[in-house]
Design a protein around this motif. Sequence first.
Motif, PDB file in Angstrom:
ATOM      1  N   ALA A 119      -0.228  -6.995  -2.334  1.00 11.59           N
ATOM      2  CA  ALA A 119       0.842  -6.315  -3.060  1.00 11.59           C
ATOM      3  C   ALA A 119       0.892  -6.667  -4.540  1.00 11.59           C
ATOM      4  O   ALA A 119       1.492  -5.934  -5.326  1.00 11.59           O
ATOM      5  CB  ALA A 119       2.185  -6.639  -2.405  1.00 11.59           C
ATOM      6  N   GLY A 120       0.288  -7.777  -4.938  1.00  8.18           N
ATOM      7  CA  GLY A 120       0.339  -8.200  -6.331  1.00  8.18           C
ATOM      8  C   GLY A 120       1.155  -9.465  -6.511  1.00  8.18           C
ATOM      9  O   GLY A 120       1.999  -9.792  -5.662  1.00  8.18           O
ATOM     10  N   PRO A 121       0.940 -10.188  -7.609  1.00  2.79           N
ATOM     11  CA  PRO A 121       1.616 -11.480  -7.832  1.00  2.79           C
ATOM     12  C   PRO A 121       3.136 -11.398  -7.818  1.00  2.79           C
ATOM     13  O   PRO A 121       3.800 -12.346  -7.406  1.00  2.79           O
ATOM     14  CB  PRO A 121       1.099 -11.906  -9.215  1.00  2.79           C
ATOM     15  CG  PRO A 121      -0.200 -11.179  -9.374  1.00  2.79           C
ATOM     16  CD  PRO A 121      -0.025  -9.869  -8.666  1.00  2.79           C
ATOM     17  N   GLU A 122       3.701 -10.255  -8.250  1.00  6.32           N
ATOM     18  CA  GLU A 122       5.164 -10.168  -8.327  1.00  6.32           C
ATOM     19  C   GLU A 122       5.819 -10.193  -6.947  1.00  6.32           C
ATOM     20  O   GLU A 122       7.016 -10.463  -6.835  1.00  6.32           O
ATOM     21  CB  GLU A 122       5.584  -8.911  -9.092  1.00  6.32           C
ATOM     22  CG  GLU A 122       5.158  -7.610  -8.444  1.00  6.32           C
ATOM     23  CD  GLU A 122       5.568  -6.399  -9.270  1.00  6.32           C
ATOM     24  OE1 GLU A 122       6.584  -6.481  -9.988  1.00  6.32           O
ATOM     25  OE2 GLU A 122       4.873  -5.374  -9.202  1.00  6.32           O
ATOM     26  N   PHE A 123       5.046  -9.929  -5.886  1.00  5.56           N
ATOM     27  CA  PHE A 123       5.597  -9.957  -4.541  1.00  5.56           C
ATOM     28  C   PHE A 123       5.446 -11.323  -3.876  1.00  5.56           C
ATOM     29  O   PHE A 123       5.869 -11.506  -2.727  1.00  5.56           O
ATOM     30  CB  PHE A 123       4.924  -8.894  -3.660  1.00  5.56           C
ATOM     31  CG  PHE A 123       5.400  -7.488  -3.933  1.00  5.56           C
ATOM     32  CD1 PHE A 123       6.489  -6.965  -3.262  1.00  5.56           C
ATOM     33  CD2 PHE A 123       4.755  -6.703  -4.877  1.00  5.56           C
ATOM     34  CE1 PHE A 123       6.926  -5.677  -3.513  1.00  5.56           C
ATOM     35  CE2 PHE A 123       5.175  -5.412  -5.137  1.00  5.56           C
ATOM     36  CZ  PHE A 123       6.271  -4.896  -4.459  1.00  5.56           C
TER      37      PHE A 123
END
Length: 424
Positions: A317-321
């Motif tokens: 999902a990406g680092p922000e998740f």
Amino acid sequence: MKRLLRNIAWLLSGRAVNAILSLVYLALATRTLGIEAFGYFALIVALGQTVTGLANFQTWQFVVRWGANGEGPGEATGFAIALDGVSVILGALLAAGLVYSAQFWLPLPHDLLWVAFGYCIVSLIAIRSTPTGLLRLRFHYAEATFAEAVQPVVRAIGAGLAVVFMPTVLGFILAWAAAEIAVAIALWIVAARKEPIDLTQISLTKLPRDHPDAWRFVLSTNATGSLNVGAKQVMILLVGAIGGEAFAGGFRVASQLGQALVQLAQTISKAIYPELVHAKDDAVEIARRTANMALVGGTLAVLVAIFFGRWGLEAIAGPEFGVVYWTMVILAIAGAIELVGASLESLLVSANRAGTAFLARAIPMVLAFALLPVAMGWQGLKGAAFTVLGSSALAVLAFWAAILSLQQIKIVLEPKDGTPPDPA
């Protein structure tokens, strides 16, 4: 037991395909939309699945229950199709009410409300419980698996097209809607080839006339199915209503990855229910052995979530998740508990105790919804996950207690020495 394991293997192979492709379209959606826009997407999908889940009468169980007798599934199928029509009408009314009121309690932009209503209608038209029941009645799990694989394939292709041609919430919703229609068509085609469908049997009155307990079973299984929806989809809506679209998006990702075991539990439940209906005297032993296997699998899955979950979240999902890691772990534990309880719940329903199964789920879920604002105020998304965990644990304990009570009643009524029971 061999047939049960073979059927579970077919269902799990379908889930494996779904799981792999779901990682693809989840990654495309989260990385393209970002956490806030993905939150809008998650709320729209949750609305559609909530409406469908509440309106759907779980007709596959009726086809299995009454189609297993010597008369064949014709009358049961006609009753199920008639109920599907009722589901579409009631669901459309419910969708209109929910979407209209969403502007007052959900963080959805006004221009996405019509998108949400359209997705609800498509989801209702694509109800596919009846053809699924026809395939499970005759244990055609291989054919059902291939048909159901259409959904994740179309979603993945549609998500890829959305990234290129329409990288918006609308683009991804169109991909999801196309997948719903495609899998429904595939299942109806496969089911009709295996079991001819007599449209003259469509009626809401024929089957209940021969089976006086039909409507009680219909209402209790519908209520239980609605609760299963509430455990996930309504929870996403409430999390979004309380915390906003970013919270809804984060909880959706954590739930999809952490509660993959809940989908596995539903898979096992769908496979074991026809076996329990046919087995009767051996039903308790089948449920016990299935629950033991589920305990081992659930424990291993939780360990995987603990040690590899953060890496998986950020890679997909990406680092922000990555901030939802502990939320995902808590939901994974809840999923493991549901995995163990799947066979227990199916045993209760097969023993004509669907109402008991409903109450065993309803009371913990009401408590979870009531405590959600306090829990989120305490620990945010982790607090929401703890309410799901508590609800799952209490429900499975209630299933177990209910089954013990049924066994004790049976022992009293059927003494081992063969003597008649004491009238007192």
